[in-house]
Design a protein around this motif. Structure first.
Motif, PDB file in Angstrom:
ATOM      1  N   SER A 144       0.836  -1.206   0.000  1.00  0.00           N
ATOM      2  CA  SER A 144       0.000   0.000   0.000  1.00  0.00           C
ATOM      3  C   SER A 144       0.866   1.250   0.000  1.00  0.00           C
ATOM      4  O   SER A 144       0.570   2.224  -0.689  1.00  0.00           O
ATOM      5  CB  SER A 144      -0.916   0.023   1.225  1.00  0.00           C
ATOM      6  OG  SER A 144      -1.833  -1.031   1.165  1.00  0.00           O
ATOM      7  N   LEU A 145       1.931   1.217   0.768  1.00  0.00           N
ATOM      8  CA  LEU A 145       2.838   2.360   0.806  1.00  0.00           C
ATOM      9  C   LEU A 145       3.553   2.521  -0.534  1.00  0.00           C
ATOM     10  O   LEU A 145       3.679   3.636  -1.049  1.00  0.00           O
ATOM     11  CB  LEU A 145       3.864   2.194   1.932  1.00  0.00           C
ATOM     12  CG  LEU A 145       3.299   2.175   3.358  1.00  0.00           C
ATOM     13  CD1 LEU A 145       4.402   1.874   4.365  1.00  0.00           C
ATOM     14  CD2 LEU A 145       2.632   3.494   3.685  1.00  0.00           C
ATOM     15  N   ASP A 146       4.023   1.399  -1.089  1.00  0.00           N
ATOM     16  CA  ASP A 146       4.684   1.444  -2.399  1.00  0.00           C
ATOM     17  C   ASP A 146       3.749   2.011  -3.461  1.00  0.00           C
ATOM     18  O   ASP A 146       4.143   2.839  -4.285  1.00  0.00           O
ATOM     19  CB  ASP A 146       5.139   0.033  -2.820  1.00  0.00           C
ATOM     20  CG  ASP A 146       6.277  -0.477  -1.952  1.00  0.00           C
ATOM     21  OD1 ASP A 146       7.039   0.353  -1.407  1.00  0.00           O
ATOM     22  OD2 ASP A 146       6.399  -1.705  -1.830  1.00  0.00           O
ATOM     23  N   SER A 147       2.508   1.567  -3.434  1.00  0.00           N
ATOM     24  CA  SER A 147       1.519   2.029  -4.402  1.00  0.00           C
ATOM     25  C   SER A 147       1.274   3.534  -4.245  1.00  0.00           C
ATOM     26  O   SER A 147       1.175   4.268  -5.231  1.00  0.00           O
ATOM     27  CB  SER A 147       0.221   1.248  -4.202  1.00  0.00           C
ATOM     28  OG  SER A 147      -0.745   1.670  -5.096  1.00  0.00           O
ATOM     29  N   PHE A 148       1.186   3.987  -3.014  1.00  0.00           N
ATOM     30  CA  PHE A 148       0.953   5.402  -2.774  1.00  0.00           C
ATOM     31  C   PHE A 148       2.153   6.238  -3.223  1.00  0.00           C
ATOM     32  O   PHE A 148       1.989   7.309  -3.814  1.00  0.00           O
ATOM     33  CB  PHE A 148       0.653   5.638  -1.286  1.00  0.00           C
ATOM     34  CG  PHE A 148       0.227   7.048  -0.988  1.00  0.00           C
ATOM     35  CD1 PHE A 148      -1.036   7.499  -1.351  1.00  0.00           C
ATOM     36  CD2 PHE A 148       1.089   7.941  -0.374  1.00  0.00           C
ATOM     37  CE1 PHE A 148      -1.438   8.800  -1.094  1.00  0.00           C
ATOM     38  CE2 PHE A 148       0.714   9.239  -0.116  1.00  0.00           C
ATOM     39  CZ  PHE A 148      -0.555   9.671  -0.476  1.00  0.00           C
ATOM     40  N   ILE A 149       3.356   5.755  -2.950  1.00  0.00           N
ATOM     41  CA  ILE A 149       4.567   6.459  -3.395  1.00  0.00           C
ATOM     42  C   ILE A 149       4.611   6.540  -4.918  1.00  0.00           C
ATOM     43  O   ILE A 149       4.964   7.576  -5.488  1.00  0.00           O
ATOM     44  CB  ILE A 149       5.839   5.775  -2.834  1.00  0.00           C
ATOM     45  CG1 ILE A 149       5.916   6.026  -1.321  1.00  0.00           C
ATOM     46  CG2 ILE A 149       7.102   6.280  -3.522  1.00  0.00           C
ATOM     47  CD1 ILE A 149       6.956   5.196  -0.599  1.00  0.00           C
ATOM     48  N   ASN A 150       4.215   5.460  -5.598  1.00  0.00           N
ATOM     49  CA  ASN A 150       4.151   5.484  -7.070  1.00  0.00           C
ATOM     50  C   ASN A 150       3.180   6.552  -7.550  1.00  0.00           C
ATOM     51  O   ASN A 150       3.459   7.271  -8.515  1.00  0.00           O
ATOM     52  CB  ASN A 150       3.740   4.116  -7.614  1.00  0.00           C
ATOM     53  CG  ASN A 150       4.858   3.108  -7.500  1.00  0.00           C
ATOM     54  OD1 ASN A 150       6.034   3.468  -7.432  1.00  0.00           O
ATOM     55  ND2 ASN A 150       4.499   1.836  -7.466  1.00  0.00           N
ATOM     56  N   LYS A 151       2.051   6.657  -6.874  1.00  0.00           N
ATOM     57  CA  LYS A 151       1.056   7.669  -7.227  1.00  0.00           C
ATOM     58  C   LYS A 151       1.645   9.072  -7.041  1.00  0.00           C
ATOM     59  O   LYS A 151       1.473   9.943  -7.890  1.00  0.00           O
ATOM     60  CB  LYS A 151      -0.178   7.483  -6.356  1.00  0.00           C
ATOM     61  CG  LYS A 151      -1.274   8.465  -6.636  1.00  0.00           C
ATOM     62  CD  LYS A 151      -2.425   8.221  -5.700  1.00  0.00           C
ATOM     63  CE  LYS A 151      -3.421   9.355  -5.851  1.00  0.00           C
ATOM     64  NZ  LYS A 151      -4.474   9.324  -4.885  1.00  0.00           N
ATOM     65  N   GLN A 152       2.357   9.293  -5.940  1.00  0.00           N
ATOM     66  CA  GLN A 152       2.993  10.583  -5.706  1.00  0.00           C
ATOM     67  C   GLN A 152       4.032  10.881  -6.790  1.00  0.00           C
ATOM     68  O   GLN A 152       4.108  12.005  -7.293  1.00  0.00           O
ATOM     69  CB  GLN A 152       3.684  10.597  -4.331  1.00  0.00           C
ATOM     70  CG  GLN A 152       2.751  10.679  -3.156  1.00  0.00           C
ATOM     71  CD  GLN A 152       3.518  10.626  -1.847  1.00  0.00           C
ATOM     72  OE1 GLN A 152       4.445   9.836  -1.692  1.00  0.00           O
ATOM     73  NE2 GLN A 152       3.114  11.456  -0.898  1.00  0.00           N
ATOM     74  N   ASN A 153       4.821   9.862  -7.123  1.00  0.00           N
ATOM     75  CA  ASN A 153       5.862  10.057  -8.142  1.00  0.00           C
ATOM     76  C   ASN A 153       5.274  10.415  -9.494  1.00  0.00           C
ATOM     77  O   ASN A 153       5.828  11.245 -10.219  1.00  0.00           O
ATOM     78  CB  ASN A 153       6.745   8.806  -8.243  1.00  0.00           C
ATOM     79  CG  ASN A 153       7.658   8.659  -7.036  1.00  0.00           C
ATOM     80  OD1 ASN A 153       7.961   9.633  -6.357  1.00  0.00           O
ATOM     81  ND2 ASN A 153       8.076   7.436  -6.757  1.00  0.00           N
ATOM     82  N   LEU A 164       2.473  12.039 -10.001  1.00  0.00           N
ATOM     83  CA  LEU A 164       2.029  13.436  -9.911  1.00  0.00           C
ATOM     84  C   LEU A 164       3.244  14.368  -9.969  1.00  0.00           C
ATOM     85  O   LEU A 164       3.195  15.422 -10.622  1.00  0.00           O
ATOM     86  CB  LEU A 164       1.226  13.676  -8.634  1.00  0.00           C
ATOM     87  CG  LEU A 164       0.659  15.080  -8.465  1.00  0.00           C
ATOM     88  CD1 LEU A 164      -0.213  15.485  -9.647  1.00  0.00           C
ATOM     89  CD2 LEU A 164      -0.102  15.183  -7.162  1.00  0.00           C
ATOM     90  N   LEU A 165       4.321  13.994  -9.313  1.00  0.00           N
ATOM     91  CA  LEU A 165       5.540  14.795  -9.364  1.00  0.00           C
ATOM     92  C   LEU A 165       6.038  14.941 -10.813  1.00  0.00           C
ATOM     93  O   LEU A 165       6.429  16.022 -11.234  1.00  0.00           O
ATOM     94  CB  LEU A 165       6.644  14.173  -8.503  1.00  0.00           C
ATOM     95  CG  LEU A 165       6.498  14.374  -6.984  1.00  0.00           C
ATOM     96  CD1 LEU A 165       7.495  13.501  -6.235  1.00  0.00           C
ATOM     97  CD2 LEU A 165       6.703  15.846  -6.614  1.00  0.00           C
ATOM     98  N   GLU A 166       6.022  13.845 -11.559  1.00  0.00           N
ATOM     99  CA  GLU A 166       6.459  13.886 -12.963  1.00  0.00           C
ATOM    100  C   GLU A 166       5.553  14.787 -13.789  1.00  0.00           C
ATOM    101  O   GLU A 166       6.017  15.558 -14.622  1.00  0.00           O
ATOM    102  CB  GLU A 166       6.485  12.471 -13.563  1.00  0.00           C
ATOM    103  CG  GLU A 166       7.670  11.634 -13.113  1.00  0.00           C
ATOM    104  CD  GLU A 166       9.002  12.281 -13.423  1.00  0.00           C
ATOM    105  OE1 GLU A 166       9.186  12.793 -14.569  1.00  0.00           O
ATOM    106  OE2 GLU A 166       9.867  12.307 -12.532  1.00  0.00           O
ATOM    107  N   GLU A 167       4.224  14.676 -13.558  1.00  0.00           N
ATOM    108  CA  GLU A 167       3.288  15.526 -14.290  1.00  0.00           C
ATOM    109  C   GLU A 167       3.590  17.004 -14.000  1.00  0.00           C
ATOM    110  O   GLU A 167       3.571  17.834 -14.895  1.00  0.00           O
ATOM    111  CB  GLU A 167       1.853  15.202 -13.878  1.00  0.00           C
ATOM    112  CG  GLU A 167       1.310  13.916 -14.466  1.00  0.00           C
ATOM    113  CD  GLU A 167      -0.129  13.669 -14.023  1.00  0.00           C
ATOM    114  OE1 GLU A 167      -0.945  14.614 -14.080  1.00  0.00           O
ATOM    115  OE2 GLU A 167      -0.398  12.536 -13.621  1.00  0.00           O
ATOM    116  N   LEU A 168       3.841  17.305 -12.708  1.00  0.00           N
ATOM    117  CA  LEU A 168       4.122  18.695 -12.349  1.00  0.00           C
ATOM    118  C   LEU A 168       5.424  19.193 -12.943  1.00  0.00           C
ATOM    119  O   LEU A 168       5.537  20.342 -13.368  1.00  0.00           O
ATOM    120  CB  LEU A 168       4.158  18.845 -10.812  1.00  0.00           C
ATOM    121  CG  LEU A 168       2.815  18.693 -10.113  1.00  0.00           C
ATOM    122  CD1 LEU A 168       2.995  18.679  -8.613  1.00  0.00           C
ATOM    123  CD2 LEU A 168       1.855  19.800 -10.524  1.00  0.00           C
TER     124      LEU A 168
END
Length: 196
Positions: free
Chosen positions: A177-186, A188-192
């Protein structure tokens, strides 16, 4: 330009939140599994921490342990009361001798002043011999109080440790779950980073 950038980020954030609201709930719900445990372990009121909460939950149906708990609490309270009483008597006596000596120093007649100073010294010397014995006894009471507290704390740790370990085993935190959430953050970071 700044307004466009801000509007883009805000729009992306809102869309991202809408799309992944159920996904976020899944992450949070899947962070722990097997949520059953023998004792309901939760944060208790501000007056009781989780350690003591588990302990009192363990002893609530054990009359013998509740009686020991009550005895320990009462004897610790009594030790504090005894200490306060003796401290008060000693402090009052110390104050008396200090004030009386200052009063004696103000006596004009040198013979009478010397006589009063000697009387006060004789009385205070006898008193301080008694106080020395009291200090030794108070020291013993303090040592016993600390020993009782230490042994009681050790007992409580032995009694509660298996429960927190059962709780931890019943709630294994999954890292996916943490890995999945970090992937989601990453993502969004790339999009930004790619926004211009």
């Amino acid at each position: 330009m700044k307004k466009i950038f801000f509007a883009s980020v805000l729009t992306l954030s809102i869309l991202s939140c809408r799309e992944n609201k159920s996904y976020n709930n899944d992450i949070v719900e899947n962070a722990a599994e097997n949520t059953e445990s023998s004792i309901s372990i939760k944060r208790l009121s501000k007056t009781q921490d989780i350690f003591n909460g588990i302990y009192y939950e363990k002893i609530k149906n054990d009359d013998e342990l509740k009686e020991i708990d009550k005895k320990i609490s009462l004897i610790q309270d009594d030790a504090d009361k005894i200490r306060r009483i003796y401290n008060s008597v000693i402090a009052n006596s110390d104050d008396y001798y200090l004030i009386a000596k200052n009063q004696a120093k103000g006596i004009n007649d040198s013979v009478l002043r010397k006589e009063m100073m000697n009387l006060l010294k004789e009385s205070s010397d006898k008193y301080y011999l008694k106080v020395q014995k009291i200090k030794e006894l108070k020291h013993t009471i303090n040592i016993n109080k600390q020993s009782i507290y230490s042994l009681y704390s050790a007992f409580k740790i032995r009694k509660t440790l298996p429960e927190i370990e059962k709780y931890q085993n019943a709630h294994p935190l999954k890292t996916d779950s943490l890995d999945s959430f970090i992937n989601k953050q990453n993502k969004l970071l790339e999009e930004l980073k790619n926004l211009k």
